[in-house]
Motif scaffolding. Structure first.
Motif, PDB file in Angstrom:
ATOM      1  N   GLY A  70       0.798  -1.284  -0.142  1.00  0.00           N
ATOM      2  CA  GLY A  70       0.038  -0.004   0.036  1.00  0.00           C
ATOM      3  C   GLY A  70       0.847   1.401  -0.069  1.00  0.00           C
ATOM      4  N   ALA A  71       1.965   1.073   0.590  1.00  0.00           N
ATOM      5  CA  ALA A  71       2.870   2.416   0.934  1.00  0.00           C
ATOM      6  C   ALA A  71       3.326   2.670  -0.688  1.00  0.00           C
ATOM      7  N   SER A  72       3.939   1.463  -1.271  1.00  0.00           N
ATOM      8  CA  SER A  72       4.408   1.385  -2.428  1.00  0.00           C
ATOM      9  C   SER A  72       3.665   2.227  -3.511  1.00  0.00           C
ATOM     10  N   TYR A  73       2.354   1.757  -3.629  1.00  0.00           N
ATOM     11  CA  TYR A  73       1.216   2.094  -4.363  1.00  0.00           C
ATOM     12  C   TYR A  73       1.061   3.674  -4.228  1.00  0.00           C
ATOM     13  N   LYS A  74       0.805   4.135  -2.921  1.00  0.00           N
ATOM     14  CA  LYS A  74       0.855   5.525  -2.698  1.00  0.00           C
ATOM     15  C   LYS A  74       1.963   6.174  -3.385  1.00  0.00           C
ATOM     16  N   MET A  75       3.074   5.854  -3.050  1.00  0.00           N
ATOM     17  CA  MET A  75       4.400   6.493  -3.868  1.00  0.00           C
ATOM     18  C   MET A  75       4.172   6.710  -5.200  1.00  0.00           C
ATOM     19  N   ALA A  76       3.799   5.381  -5.897  1.00  0.00           N
ATOM     20  CA  ALA A  76       3.527   5.132  -7.454  1.00  0.00           C
ATOM     21  C   ALA A  76       2.428   6.349  -7.803  1.00  0.00           C
ATOM     22  N   TYR A  77       1.382   6.322  -7.165  1.00  0.00           N
ATOM     23  CA  TYR A  77       0.216   7.090  -7.583  1.00  0.00           C
ATOM     24  C   TYR A  77       0.648   8.379  -7.559  1.00  0.00           C
ATOM     25  N   GLU A  78       1.372   9.008  -6.564  1.00  0.00           N
ATOM     26  CA  GLU A  78       1.683  10.396  -6.176  1.00  0.00           C
ATOM     27  C   GLU A  78       2.664  10.920  -7.465  1.00  0.00           C
ATOM     28  N   ILE A  79       3.662   9.903  -7.717  1.00  0.00           N
ATOM     29  CA  ILE A  79       4.532  10.278  -8.867  1.00  0.00           C
ATOM     30  C   ILE A  79       3.972  10.349 -10.148  1.00  0.00           C
ATOM     31  N   MET A  80       2.958   9.387 -10.343  1.00  0.00           N
ATOM     32  CA  MET A  80       2.527   9.357 -11.467  1.00  0.00           C
ATOM     33  C   MET A  80       1.365  10.353 -12.072  1.00  0.00           C
ATOM     34  N   HIS A  81       1.187  11.262 -10.828  1.00  0.00           N
ATOM     35  CA  HIS A  81       0.157  12.500 -11.019  1.00  0.00           C
ATOM     36  C   HIS A  81       0.868  13.586 -10.828  1.00  0.00           C
ATOM     37  N   LEU A  82       2.308  13.493 -10.867  1.00  0.00           N
ATOM     38  CA  LEU A  82       2.788  14.976 -10.754  1.00  0.00           C
ATOM     39  C   LEU A  82       2.628  15.784 -12.038  1.00  0.00           C
ATOM     40  N   PRO A  83       2.642  17.033 -11.978  1.00  0.00           N
ATOM     41  CA  PRO A  83       2.444  17.927 -13.165  1.00  0.00           C
ATOM     42  C   PRO A  83       3.799  18.045 -14.122  1.00  0.00           C
ATOM     43  N   VAL A  84       4.227  16.943 -14.506  1.00  0.00           N
ATOM     44  CA  VAL A  84       5.416  17.017 -15.451  1.00  0.00           C
ATOM     45  C   VAL A  84       5.223  16.089 -16.647  1.00  0.00           C
ATOM     46  N   SER A  85       6.151  15.962 -17.576  1.00  0.00           N
ATOM     47  CA  SER A  85       5.723  15.021 -18.849  1.00  0.00           C
ATOM     48  C   SER A  85       5.858  13.672 -18.342  1.00  0.00           C
ATOM     49  N   ALA A  86       4.921  12.632 -19.265  1.00  0.00           N
ATOM     50  CA  ALA A  86       4.660  11.561 -19.062  1.00  0.00           C
ATOM     51  C   ALA A  86       6.115  10.708 -18.873  1.00  0.00           C
ATOM     52  N   GLU A  87       6.960  10.911 -19.939  1.00  0.00           N
ATOM     53  CA  GLU A  87       8.274  10.546 -19.697  1.00  0.00           C
ATOM     54  C   GLU A  87       9.049  10.590 -18.559  1.00  0.00           C
ATOM     55  N   GLU A  88       8.832  11.733 -18.087  1.00  0.00           N
ATOM     56  CA  GLU A  88       9.586  12.227 -16.619  1.00  0.00           C
ATOM     57  C   GLU A  88       9.017  11.454 -15.629  1.00  0.00           C
ATOM     58  N   ARG A  89       7.413  11.305 -15.655  1.00  0.00           N
ATOM     59  CA  ARG A  89       6.759  10.666 -14.437  1.00  0.00           C
ATOM     60  C   ARG A  89       7.146   9.071 -14.326  1.00  0.00           C
ATOM     61  N   LEU A  90       7.300   8.560 -15.709  1.00  0.00           N
ATOM     62  CA  LEU A  90       7.860   6.958 -15.696  1.00  0.00           C
ATOM     63  C   LEU A  90       9.177   6.946 -15.261  1.00  0.00           C
ATOM     64  N   ARG A  91      10.077   8.067 -15.605  1.00  0.00           N
ATOM     65  CA  ARG A  91      11.480   7.879 -15.069  1.00  0.00           C
ATOM     66  C   ARG A  91      11.538   7.858 -13.674  1.00  0.00           C
ATOM     67  N   ARG A  92      10.827   8.986 -13.016  1.00  0.00           N
ATOM     68  CA  ARG A  92      10.848   9.022 -11.469  1.00  0.00           C
ATOM     69  C   ARG A  92      10.425   8.048 -10.744  1.00  0.00           C
ATOM     70  N   TYR A  93       9.413   7.374 -11.284  1.00  0.00           N
ATOM     71  CA  TYR A  93       8.732   6.375 -10.459  1.00  0.00           C
ATOM     72  C   TYR A  93       9.727   5.307 -10.667  1.00  0.00           C
ATOM     73  N   ILE A  94      10.399   5.016 -11.544  1.00  0.00           N
ATOM     74  CA  ILE A  94      11.212   3.565 -11.594  1.00  0.00           C
ATOM     75  C   ILE A  94      12.320   4.004 -10.609  1.00  0.00           C
ATOM     76  N   HIS A  95      12.835   5.162 -10.861  1.00  0.00           N
ATOM     77  CA  HIS A  95      14.120   5.484  -9.949  1.00  0.00           C
ATOM     78  C   HIS A  95      13.618   5.420  -8.475  1.00  0.00           C
ATOM     79  N   ALA A  96      12.473   5.824  -8.118  1.00  0.00           N
ATOM     80  CA  ALA A  96      12.008   6.257  -6.643  1.00  0.00           C
ATOM     81  C   ALA A  96      11.731   4.435  -6.277  1.00  0.00           C
ATOM     82  N   GLN A  97      11.185   3.622  -7.050  1.00  0.00           N
ATOM     83  CA  GLN A  97      10.932   2.311  -6.529  1.00  0.00           C
ATOM     84  C   GLN A  97      12.186   1.290  -6.535  1.00  0.00           C
ATOM     85  N   TYR A  98      13.301   1.783  -7.297  1.00  0.00           N
ATOM     86  CA  TYR A  98      14.455   1.151  -7.160  1.00  0.00           C
ATOM     87  C   TYR A  98      15.136   1.652  -5.826  1.00  0.00           C
TER      88      TYR A  98
END
Length: 201
Positions: free
Chosen positions: A72-100
């Protein structure tokens, strides 16, 4: 089925469930999942094992609930990053880095947590599949927005999300991360993320 499977909106009950899960996670982290039993959790809380069983049918069920909270904590982090006001590419990039980073810090730095996660993965619980599906849904949403914005080529977002997840799973799956850390013949995180994103363009 234990009462824990059907928790109602009862503050006192929820408080007891939270106390049990907090204690169980603390003991799992300190002693390891295999060396902790329900009697240990009960003793730590000043309860009888029978009282624990009023809320959870077994240690396995407690473990499932603890892992559910972690996911649940992992999903919350993913949801917040995936809804940031930045480009789609940047959101995907930030999420994978954060999950790693979360995998390295939370699941590998603490060996006992790693054991707990591995046991869950080996048992192939549906809660893990549901989490993966939820992450894929977020990928699909971001990829769809990227297509609409002209960042990514026209393609099926659902298929692309599953392929993107498969291409980057080595940076998110605890066992794969652990096995690749000391290898010199594996792609570096930035290289892999760049490659996966280029495939969407």
């Amino acid at each position: 089925m234990s009462e824990a499977a059907n928790i109602v909106a009862d503050p006192a009950r929820q408080e007891n469930v939270t106390r049990i899960l907090d204690c169980a996670e603390r003991l799992f982290r300190h002693y390891g999942y295999g060396k902790t039993n329900v009697a240990d959790i009960a003793r730590e809380l000043g309860m009888s094992p029978a009282n624990i069983y009023r809320f959870f049918a077994s240690k396995v069920e407690i473990h499932q609930a603890v892992c559910g909270r972690m996911l649940g904590a992992s999903y919350k982090m993913a949801y917040e990053i995936m809804h940031l006001p930045v480009s789609a590419e940047e959101r995907l990039r930030r999420y994978i880095h954060a999950q790693y980073k979360m995998t390295l810090e939370t699941m590998l730095d603490e060996q006992k947590v790693h054991e707990m996660v591995i046991v869950a993965l080996e048992r192939d619980w549906s809660v893990i599949d549901k989490h993966v599906n939820s992450i894929h849904d977020l990928y699909a949403e971001v990829i769809r927005e990227g297509i609409e914005a002209g960042e990514f080529r026209e393609q099926d977002p659902e298929t692309a999300s599953r392929c993107f997840g498969a291409a980057t799973v080595i940076l998110c799956h605890p066992q794969m991360v652990a096995q690749c850390l000391a290898k010199t013949n594996r792609a570096m995180p930035d290289e892999l993320i760049d490659y996966a994103i280029r495939a969407l363009k």
